[in-house]
Design an enzyme around this catalytic site. Sequence first.
Site, PDB file in Angstrom:
ATOM      1  N   PRO A   2       0.838  -1.210   0.000  1.00 28.85           N
ATOM      2  CA  PRO A   2       0.000   0.000   0.000  1.00 28.85           C
ATOM      3  C   PRO A   2       0.870   1.257   0.000  1.00 28.85           C
ATOM      4  O   PRO A   2       1.803   1.381   0.788  1.00 28.85           O
ATOM      5  CB  PRO A   2      -0.796  -0.108   1.304  1.00 28.85           C
ATOM      6  CG  PRO A   2      -0.671  -1.534   1.734  1.00 28.85           C
ATOM      7  CD  PRO A   2       0.634  -2.025   1.183  1.00 28.85           C
ATOM      8  N   GLU A   3       0.593   2.155  -0.910  1.00 29.36           N
ATOM      9  CA  GLU A   3       1.314   3.425  -1.000  1.00 29.36           C
ATOM     10  C   GLU A   3       0.452   4.529  -0.391  1.00 29.36           C
ATOM     11  O   GLU A   3      -0.680   4.296   0.012  1.00 29.36           O
ATOM     12  CB  GLU A   3       1.634   3.737  -2.473  1.00 29.36           C
ATOM     13  CG  GLU A   3       2.509   2.706  -3.158  1.00 29.36           C
ATOM     14  CD  GLU A   3       3.971   2.794  -2.754  1.00 29.36           C
ATOM     15  OE1 GLU A   3       4.331   3.620  -1.898  1.00 29.36           O
ATOM     16  OE2 GLU A   3       4.767   2.007  -3.297  1.00 29.36           O
ATOM     17  N   HIS A  91      -4.658 -15.257   8.228  1.00 35.04           N
ATOM     18  CA  HIS A  91      -3.771 -14.129   8.534  1.00 35.04           C
ATOM     19  C   HIS A  91      -4.503 -12.944   9.159  1.00 35.04           C
ATOM     20  O   HIS A  91      -3.996 -11.835   9.165  1.00 35.04           O
ATOM     21  CB  HIS A  91      -3.022 -13.697   7.273  1.00 35.04           C
ATOM     22  CG  HIS A  91      -2.217 -14.802   6.669  1.00 35.04           C
ATOM     23  ND1 HIS A  91      -1.109 -15.334   7.297  1.00 35.04           N
ATOM     24  CD2 HIS A  91      -2.380 -15.508   5.528  1.00 35.04           C
ATOM     25  CE1 HIS A  91      -0.606 -16.306   6.541  1.00 35.04           C
ATOM     26  NE2 HIS A  91      -1.362 -16.433   5.471  1.00 35.04           N
ATOM     27  N   ARG A 110       2.331 -11.364   5.433  1.00 32.55           N
ATOM     28  CA  ARG A 110       3.798 -11.331   5.586  1.00 32.55           C
ATOM     29  C   ARG A 110       4.230 -10.744   6.921  1.00 32.55           C
ATOM     30  O   ARG A 110       5.414 -10.814   7.274  1.00 32.55           O
ATOM     31  CB  ARG A 110       4.413 -10.574   4.410  1.00 32.55           C
ATOM     32  CG  ARG A 110       4.140 -11.304   3.089  1.00 32.55           C
ATOM     33  CD  ARG A 110       4.706 -10.574   1.896  1.00 32.55           C
ATOM     34  NE  ARG A 110       6.156 -10.573   1.891  1.00 32.55           N
ATOM     35  CZ  ARG A 110       6.888  -9.991   0.954  1.00 32.55           C
ATOM     36  NH1 ARG A 110       6.301  -9.375  -0.046  1.00 32.55           N
ATOM     37  NH2 ARG A 110       8.198 -10.017   1.013  1.00 32.55           N
ATOM     38  N   ARG A 152      21.929  18.198  -3.883  1.00 33.17           N
ATOM     39  CA  ARG A 152      21.910  16.740  -3.842  1.00 33.17           C
ATOM     40  C   ARG A 152      22.340  16.131  -5.164  1.00 33.17           C
ATOM     41  O   ARG A 152      21.664  16.303  -6.177  1.00 33.17           O
ATOM     42  CB  ARG A 152      20.496  16.258  -3.451  1.00 33.17           C
ATOM     43  CG  ARG A 152      20.004  16.848  -2.127  1.00 33.17           C
ATOM     44  CD  ARG A 152      20.890  16.457  -0.953  1.00 33.17           C
ATOM     45  NE  ARG A 152      20.810  15.044  -0.661  1.00 33.17           N
ATOM     46  CZ  ARG A 152      19.967  14.531   0.236  1.00 33.17           C
ATOM     47  NH1 ARG A 152      19.174  15.313   0.944  1.00 33.17           N
ATOM     48  NH2 ARG A 152      19.910  13.246   0.437  1.00 33.17           N
TER      49      ARG A 152
END
Length: 272
Positions: A2-3, A91, A110, A152
């Site tokens: 998930p973002e 799960h 996971r 940077r």
Amino acid sequence: MPELPEVETIKRGLITHLQNSIVQGVIVRHSHLRWPIPPNLNDRLSFKIIHQVSRRGKYLLLHFSSGTLIIHLGMSGSLRILEQNTPPLRHDHVDIILPQDKCLRYNDPRRFGAILWTEADPQVHPLIQSIGLEPLDSQFTGEYLHRVAINRRLPIKTFLMNSRIIAGIGNIYANEALFLSKIHPTTLAKQLSQAQCETLVQSIKEVLNNAILSGGTTLKDFVNSEGKPGYFSQQLYVYGRANQPCKICSSLLQLIQLGQRSTVFCMSCQAC
Ligand SMILES: [Zn+2]
């Protein structure tokens, strides 16, 4: 994984179900996520009101008057609102029981996710305090990006994915935003002009907002807080399209690895 847009979508869904609800109890079936779930969560949360649901980066925050529950979905976590008597799947590690026999159920095959408790200000929690500016915040501007990028010497794609600079843009959206901005992903951050930074910030906000509007874009099996399958956006220009023709110029899209993340771009559209 998930973002940010998915987590924002989940947050918006959870507000409807959780805000001002009184927790009836907590069932922990498996306490070993990325870190152990704090003991006595049932005692801490039972009969307490969830005053607010918010998000910082990819962390969901459930605010109680006595503290804050911090939830991260890790690589494979999901949250669903279900009838409490729905038999748990393998799960389904945690249930937060809600009024009217509903529950918020956390599933994570996971177990890289996290459920943590803090009684301090969550903004100073070690996992949260170093998160950079929220990309959808009005303070995230081209001027800001230019100022932090100017010294940077690393590819702009890698720079964008540093969550200490900008909170969780994520690989999908970094690829897409660079394509929309016509910026080559290996361009050094310091080489971007202020005008390019302005364009890039607008593109980042656009791809994230579009993803939120379409309910989040995910790789597979995303289940949102309503329990409906996630929407896979058809609007992706480059992510997952290596060796396919560019939707703008028909050149074949290129795949490279940057910072160990797949990076897809168009050599013609993103020439500089
Ligand atoms: Zn192209």
